[in-house]
Design a protein around this motif. Structure first.
Motif, PDB file in Angstrom:
ATOM      1  N   MET A  16     -60.546  15.476   3.841  1.00  0.00           N
ATOM      2  CA  MET A  16     -60.960  16.699   4.518  1.00  0.00           C
ATOM      3  C   MET A  16     -59.846  17.124   5.467  1.00  0.00           C
ATOM      4  SD  MET A  16     -65.008  15.986   5.327  1.00  0.00           S
ATOM      5  CE  MET A  16     -65.479  17.718   5.251  1.00  0.00           C
ATOM      6  N   ARG A  17     -59.484  18.427   5.439  1.00  0.00           N
ATOM      7  CA  ARG A  17     -58.419  18.951   6.297  1.00  0.00           C
ATOM      8  C   ARG A  17     -59.025  19.592   7.545  1.00  0.00           C
ATOM      9  NH1 ARG A  17     -55.702  23.688   7.139  1.00  0.00           N
ATOM     10  NH2 ARG A  17     -57.037  24.779   5.633  1.00  0.00           N
ATOM     11  N   VAL A  18     -58.408  19.309   8.703  1.00  0.00           N
ATOM     12  CA  VAL A  18     -58.860  19.884   9.976  1.00  0.00           C
ATOM     13  C   VAL A  18     -58.308  21.297  10.096  1.00  0.00           C
ATOM     14  CG1 VAL A  18     -58.892  19.637  12.486  1.00  0.00           C
ATOM     15  CG2 VAL A  18     -58.863  17.584  11.030  1.00  0.00           C
ATOM     16  N   ARG A  19     -59.193  22.291  10.153  1.00  0.00           N
ATOM     17  CA  ARG A  19     -58.752  23.681  10.317  1.00  0.00           C
ATOM     18  C   ARG A  19     -58.365  23.928  11.779  1.00  0.00           C
ATOM     19  NH1 ARG A  19     -63.728  26.456   6.953  1.00  0.00           N
ATOM     20  NH2 ARG A  19     -62.937  26.022   4.848  1.00  0.00           N
ATOM     21  N   SER A  20     -57.594  24.993  11.974  1.00  0.00           N
ATOM     22  CA  SER A  20     -57.113  25.301  13.331  1.00  0.00           C
ATOM     23  C   SER A  20     -58.260  25.675  14.274  1.00  0.00           C
ATOM     24  CB  SER A  20     -56.087  26.441  13.281  1.00  0.00           C
ATOM     25  OG  SER A  20     -56.672  27.598  12.684  1.00  0.00           O
ATOM     26  N   ASN A  21     -59.365  26.205  13.734  1.00  0.00           N
ATOM     27  CA  ASN A  21     -60.495  26.598  14.581  1.00  0.00           C
ATOM     28  C   ASN A  21     -61.557  25.508  14.692  1.00  0.00           C
ATOM     29  OD1 ASN A  21     -61.409  26.680  11.970  1.00  0.00           O
ATOM     30  ND2 ASN A  21     -62.461  28.674  12.167  1.00  0.00           N
ATOM     31  N   SER A  22     -61.268  24.308  14.227  1.00  0.00           N
ATOM     32  CA  SER A  22     -62.253  23.225  14.271  1.00  0.00           C
ATOM     33  C   SER A  22     -62.504  22.775  15.698  1.00  0.00           C
ATOM     34  CB  SER A  22     -61.766  22.026  13.440  1.00  0.00           C
ATOM     35  OG  SER A  22     -62.614  20.902  13.647  1.00  0.00           O
ATOM     36  N   PRO A  23     -63.766  22.555  16.074  1.00  0.00           N
ATOM     37  CA  PRO A  23     -64.064  22.036  17.421  1.00  0.00           C
ATOM     38  C   PRO A  23     -63.576  20.601  17.620  1.00  0.00           C
ATOM     39  CG  PRO A  23     -66.055  22.145  16.083  1.00  0.00           C
ATOM     40  CD  PRO A  23     -64.987  22.840  15.301  1.00  0.00           C
ATOM     41  N   LEU A  24     -63.143  19.948  16.540  1.00  0.00           N
ATOM     42  CA  LEU A  24     -62.651  18.572  16.659  1.00  0.00           C
ATOM     43  C   LEU A  24     -61.224  18.513  17.190  1.00  0.00           C
ATOM     44  CD1 LEU A  24     -63.961  17.041  13.281  1.00  0.00           C
ATOM     45  CD2 LEU A  24     -64.986  16.850  15.549  1.00  0.00           C
ATOM     46  N   VAL A  25     -60.503  19.622  17.135  1.00  0.00           N
ATOM     47  CA  VAL A  25     -59.102  19.643  17.581  1.00  0.00           C
ATOM     48  C   VAL A  25     -59.023  19.251  19.055  1.00  0.00           C
ATOM     49  CG1 VAL A  25     -57.086  21.111  17.989  1.00  0.00           C
ATOM     50  CG2 VAL A  25     -58.395  21.352  15.870  1.00  0.00           C
ATOM     51  N   GLY A  26     -58.157  18.286  19.345  1.00  0.00           N
ATOM     52  CA  GLY A  26     -57.991  17.820  20.714  1.00  0.00           C
ATOM     53  C   GLY A  26     -58.860  16.637  21.067  1.00  0.00           C
ATOM     54  N   GLN A  27     -59.838  16.287  20.219  1.00  0.00           N
ATOM     55  CA  GLN A  27     -60.691  15.121  20.459  1.00  0.00           C
ATOM     56  C   GLN A  27     -60.150  13.909  19.697  1.00  0.00           C
ATOM     57  OE1 GLN A  27     -64.911  15.630  19.807  1.00  0.00           O
ATOM     58  NE2 GLN A  27     -64.853  17.808  20.310  1.00  0.00           N
ATOM     59  N   THR A  28     -60.445  12.728  20.216  1.00  0.00           N
ATOM     60  CA  THR A  28     -60.160  11.523  19.442  1.00  0.00           C
ATOM     61  C   THR A  28     -61.291  11.322  18.439  1.00  0.00           C
ATOM     62  OG1 THR A  28     -61.350  10.026  20.924  1.00  0.00           O
ATOM     63  CG2 THR A  28     -59.031  10.477  21.443  1.00  0.00           C
ATOM     64  N   VAL A  29     -61.045  10.475  17.457  1.00  0.00           N
ATOM     65  CA  VAL A  29     -62.080  10.166  16.462  1.00  0.00           C
ATOM     66  C   VAL A  29     -63.301   9.574  17.149  1.00  0.00           C
ATOM     67  CG1 VAL A  29     -62.642   8.740  14.459  1.00  0.00           C
ATOM     68  CG2 VAL A  29     -60.408   9.858  14.609  1.00  0.00           C
ATOM     69  N   LEU A  30     -63.064   8.740  18.168  1.00  0.00           N
ATOM     70  CA  LEU A  30     -64.174   8.127  18.891  1.00  0.00           C
ATOM     71  C   LEU A  30     -64.979   9.183  19.638  1.00  0.00           C
ATOM     72  CD1 LEU A  30     -65.444   5.358  19.597  1.00  0.00           C
ATOM     73  CD2 LEU A  30     -63.947   5.293  21.597  1.00  0.00           C
ATOM     74  N   GLU A  31     -64.305  10.130  20.272  1.00  0.00           N
ATOM     75  CA  GLU A  31     -64.979  11.188  21.040  1.00  0.00           C
ATOM     76  C   GLU A  31     -65.748  12.145  20.130  1.00  0.00           C
ATOM     77  OE1 GLU A  31     -61.734  11.481  24.734  1.00  0.00           O
ATOM     78  OE2 GLU A  31     -61.608  12.820  22.991  1.00  0.00           O
ATOM     79  N   SER A  32     -65.313  12.281  18.881  1.00  0.00           N
ATOM     80  CA  SER A  32     -65.970  13.221  17.966  1.00  0.00           C
ATOM     81  C   SER A  32     -67.368  12.782  17.579  1.00  0.00           C
ATOM     82  CB  SER A  32     -65.127  13.374  16.694  1.00  0.00           C
ATOM     83  OG  SER A  32     -65.193  12.180  15.907  1.00  0.00           O
ATOM     84  N   ARG A  33     -67.674  11.474  17.740  1.00  0.00           N
ATOM     85  CA  ARG A  33     -69.003  10.918  17.422  1.00  0.00           C
ATOM     86  C   ARG A  33     -69.433  11.252  15.982  1.00  0.00           C
ATOM     87  NH1 ARG A  33     -71.711   9.030  21.634  1.00  0.00           N
ATOM     88  NH2 ARG A  33     -73.730   9.320  20.609  1.00  0.00           N
ATOM     89  N   LEU A  34     -68.469  11.253  15.069  1.00  0.00           N
ATOM     90  CA  LEU A  34     -68.791  11.545  13.669  1.00  0.00           C
ATOM     91  C   LEU A  34     -69.680  10.463  13.068  1.00  0.00           C
ATOM     92  CD1 LEU A  34     -65.332  12.831  12.367  1.00  0.00           C
ATOM     93  CD2 LEU A  34     -67.345  14.181  12.972  1.00  0.00           C
ATOM     94  N   GLY A  35     -69.477   9.215  13.504  1.00  0.00           N
ATOM     95  CA  GLY A  35     -70.283   8.130  12.975  1.00  0.00           C
ATOM     96  C   GLY A  35     -71.721   8.200  13.434  1.00  0.00           C
ATOM     97  N   GLU A  36     -71.938   8.479  14.730  1.00  0.00           N
ATOM     98  CA  GLU A  36     -73.299   8.490  15.271  1.00  0.00           C
ATOM     99  C   GLU A  36     -74.070   9.743  14.855  1.00  0.00           C
ATOM    100  OE1 GLU A  36     -70.581   8.002  16.908  1.00  0.00           O
ATOM    101  OE2 GLU A  36     -70.669   6.158  18.099  1.00  0.00           O
ATOM    102  N   GLU A  37     -73.405  10.894  14.902  1.00  0.00           N
ATOM    103  CA  GLU A  37     -74.122  12.152  14.678  1.00  0.00           C
ATOM    104  C   GLU A  37     -74.124  12.611  13.224  1.00  0.00           C
ATOM    105  OE1 GLU A  37     -72.598  15.065  17.347  1.00  0.00           O
ATOM    106  OE2 GLU A  37     -73.020  13.867  19.159  1.00  0.00           O
ATOM    107  N   HIS A  38     -73.145  12.161  12.436  1.00  0.00           N
ATOM    108  CA  HIS A  38     -73.064  12.622  11.038  1.00  0.00           C
ATOM    109  C   HIS A  38     -73.040  11.472  10.036  1.00  0.00           C
ATOM    110  CE1 HIS A  38     -72.300  16.854  12.113  1.00  0.00           C
ATOM    111  NE2 HIS A  38     -71.633  16.352  13.146  1.00  0.00           N
ATOM    112  N   ASP A  39     -73.069  10.222  10.499  1.00  0.00           N
ATOM    113  CA  ASP A  39     -72.975   9.047   9.624  1.00  0.00           C
ATOM    114  C   ASP A  39     -71.760   9.155   8.696  1.00  0.00           C
ATOM    115  OD1 ASP A  39     -73.743   6.535   8.746  1.00  0.00           O
ATOM    116  OD2 ASP A  39     -74.977   7.330   7.117  1.00  0.00           O
ATOM    117  N   VAL A  40     -70.627   9.540   9.282  1.00  0.00           N
ATOM    118  CA  VAL A  40     -69.377   9.674   8.546  1.00  0.00           C
ATOM    119  C   VAL A  40     -68.336   8.787   9.225  1.00  0.00           C
ATOM    120  CG1 VAL A  40     -67.470  11.236   7.981  1.00  0.00           C
ATOM    121  CG2 VAL A  40     -69.839  11.996   7.694  1.00  0.00           C
ATOM    122  N   THR A  41     -67.584   8.041   8.428  1.00  0.00           N
ATOM    123  CA  THR A  41     -66.541   7.160   8.959  1.00  0.00           C
ATOM    124  C   THR A  41     -65.171   7.717   8.591  1.00  0.00           C
ATOM    125  OG1 THR A  41     -67.975   5.240   8.681  1.00  0.00           O
ATOM    126  CG2 THR A  41     -65.622   4.813   8.977  1.00  0.00           C
TER     127      THR A  41
END
Length: 588
Positions: free
Chosen positions: A221-246
């Motif tokens: 998956m490619r991070v788009r320039s308008n993604s809210p994830l830009v500037g966050q660390t993987v840990l801060e993004s909480r992708l595992g807890e909120e989306h069950d994605v690693t």
């Protein structure tokens, strides 16, 4: 029939039902039965707790420790390496594997021996371009052949010997089983040499990503320039807890970061992620990510020079059993990532962290070389593509000598087997082959509590008259056909019970009935008891009928029907041979 006998039979039926249902651990079921016997006054406290001091129970505990000594020094693995060297083609590999494991399992706990041999057989199969599925079922079955060759081969032999001695018919000698055991071994090897080609599946090894269907769960998956994830660390993004994605990997121009929890996400970065397709689509829509629809997953995508994919089997007595990955904090504790799991032929991807682990589960692990070496040293895992190493290889001759002394002194009646086994354990501790804490850890306490809890039920069946009542019914049905017919029925009953519940429990529950049946017929019970030991220690027909079958189930990529196709005809063969030869070797 007395009230006590009725109550004992009710407890017997309830215990068997709970064993078959597999809703509770076997040792807990045995202890529940013991509690019922004590609470209803069907056994005295002395009888109820006699299982913990029974010579068979203590000997089994000692044999676990002796097996651990062999395993720690690499003595078992050294024998296995010779096996790899001499197995030149399918037929010689089959004979070498079955012969080696049979000899080992006659003197060493067979689950421990199989645990060491699984990766060795896998390596042998790969080197000789043979499918591992052609060798692992024979490995499991042959470990059971070995178990019925000596008194210490399985806990069942020791249990039935103890019951026979308590009933006044004497114990069994060290090699009393050997003649019948060798007949069954020869029949088993011949069976696989003649019919194995057609009965055993040919499951070719494919890439692990394909074997575990990871392509449906891992993508880019490619991070788009308008993604809210830009500037966050993987840990801060909480992708595992909120989306069950690693997030498995962050791809840059020229380098790659693996499992990068502290990595700051930037526009146009490509993430290698694992998750269910529905979660990935939701993630794409809500987080400004772009799915690579043309992505094709290969093993090399998940590996680097230092990072590897390996399969790790949950071993007998593992600390993982009964816990989930989340409870164990697996990723932080072992510095490894679990990508998928296989259980009884089924691949599991969904909610991996909440799946309760059990014996024989195979987990696909992504980890660095250092962590894989740590997993290999951990007794709770069997890393399938690795040969276990040891720093105590030079002590192997000492441990082998101790085991030979244990067996020899017992075989020549210098000391009882319990005494020699305990002396052998003491020798391992005094020579510092094992530390005291390692000796405690080597004992499978579930087995010990199972044996200690189930033995009083056998006593209650005998003293209450329940065994006599069941024996009368058995004699009434087939007794008129003679003792050989009764032996055939006892063997068949034991075999069926072994395939649906633990073999030790089947032997303990049927032995008092066999003794009472023999007494009512006026014949020696020893042939009946031998039928029970051989039938209880050779569970071929299902992957849950014997612990070694469960261990090789996922490792060989088997299906349930593979055990039925090979196990049922082999069980029938052993049944016929036992009915023919047991009365000749142990006369009525």
């Amino acid at each position: 029939m007395s009230l006590d006998a009725i109550l004992v039979l009710a407890i017997l039926v309830g215990t068997v039902a709970l064993f078959v249902a597999e809703k509770y651990p076997l040792d807990m079921v045995a202890l529940l039965g013991l509690g019922a016997l004590l609470g209803l006054g069907l056994v005295t406290p002395q009888e109820g707790f006699s299982g913990f001091s029974n010579p068979a129970t203590l000997t089994v505990a000692a044999m676990f420790i002796l097996s651990a000594g062999l395993q720690k020094t690499g003595a078992t693995a050294a024998v296995g390496r010779l096996m790899v060297r001499f197995g030149k083609d399918h037929y010689t590999a089959l004979v070498v594997v079955m012969s080696t494991i049979t000899v080992m399992s006659a003197f060493v706990n067979n689950t421990a021996a199989v645990a060491v041999f699984i990766p060795l057989v896998t390596i042998l199969a790969n080197r000789r371009r043979i499918s591992a599925s052609k060798l692992l079922i024979p490995l499991s079955y042959a470990s059971q052949f070995g178990g019925v060759c000596t008194l210490i081969g399985t806990s069942t032999n020791l249990l039935v010997s103890s019951i026979s001695e308590q009933a006044g018919y004497g114990s069994f000698s060290m090699f009393e089983f050997s003649r019948m055991g060798l007949i069954l071994f020869a029949a088993g090897v011949t069976f696989f040499l003649v019919f194995g080609r057609w009965l055993l599946p040919d499951r070719q090894v494919s890439e692990l990503a394909s074997t575990y269907n990871l392509g449906e769960y891992v993508t880019e998956m490619r991070v788009r320039s308008n993604s809210p994830l830009v500037g966050q660390t993987v840990l801060e993004s909480r992708l595992g807890e909120e989306h069950d994605v690693t997030v498995l990997r962050v791809l840059h121009i020229g380098d790659a970061g693996w499992a990068p929890l502290r990595q700051v996400l930037e526009p146009d970065q490509v993430l290698l992620v694992r998750g269910e397709i529905n979660e990935l689509i939701r993630l794409r829509d809500s987080m400004g990510l772009e799915l690579n629809v043309d992505f094709e997953l290969r093993d090399e995508t998940l590996q680097t020079e230092d990072l590897r994919l390996v399969q790790a089997l949950v071993a007998p007595g593992s600390e993982l059993i009964g816990h989930t990955l989340k409870e164990l904090d697996f990723r932080n504790r072992y510095k490894a990532l679990v990508l998928a799991m296989q259980r009884r032929g089924e691949t599991i991807h969904d909610r991996l962290s909440t799946v309760t682990l059990s014996l024989g589960d195979v987990i696909l692990v992504q980890a660095h070389e250092a962590e894989i070496r740590a997993l290999r040293r951990n007794r709770g895992f069997i890393v399938l593509d690795e040969v276990p190493g040891t720093a105590l290889r030079h002590r192997a001759p000492l441990v082998i000598g101790i085991l030979v002394a244990v067996v020899g002194l017992a075989a020549f009646n210098v000391f009882p087997i319990l005494v020699t086994a305990l002396l052998g354990c003491l020798a391992l501790l005094l020579t510092r082959v094992l530390r005291l804490d390692e000796a405690y850890q080597a004992i499978n306490w579930q087995v010990i509590f199972l044996l200690a809890g189930i033995l009083p039920l056998g006593i209650a069946m005998q003293t209450s008259g329940a065994a006599g009542f069941l024996a009368e019914r058995a004699v009434g049905v087939v007794g008129g056909m003679g003792p050989v017919a009764v032996l055939a029925v006892i063997y068949l009953m034991t075999s069926v019970m072994t395939d649906t519940m633990t073999n030790a429990a089947a032997a303990v529950l049927l032995a008092p009935i066999a003794i009472s049946t023999a007494e009512q017929m006026g014949v020696d019970p020893r042939p009946f008891l031998m039928a029970i030991t051989f039938a209880a220690s050779t569970g071929f027909s299902t992957p849950v009928g014997y612990q070694t079958n469960t261990m090789i189930y996922n490792a060989g990529g088997y299906k349930y029907t593979d055990f039925l196709r090979t196990g049922v005809p082999l069980s029938i063969t052993f049944w016929i041979l036992s009915v023919i030869f047991i009365p000749r070797l142990w006369s009525f």
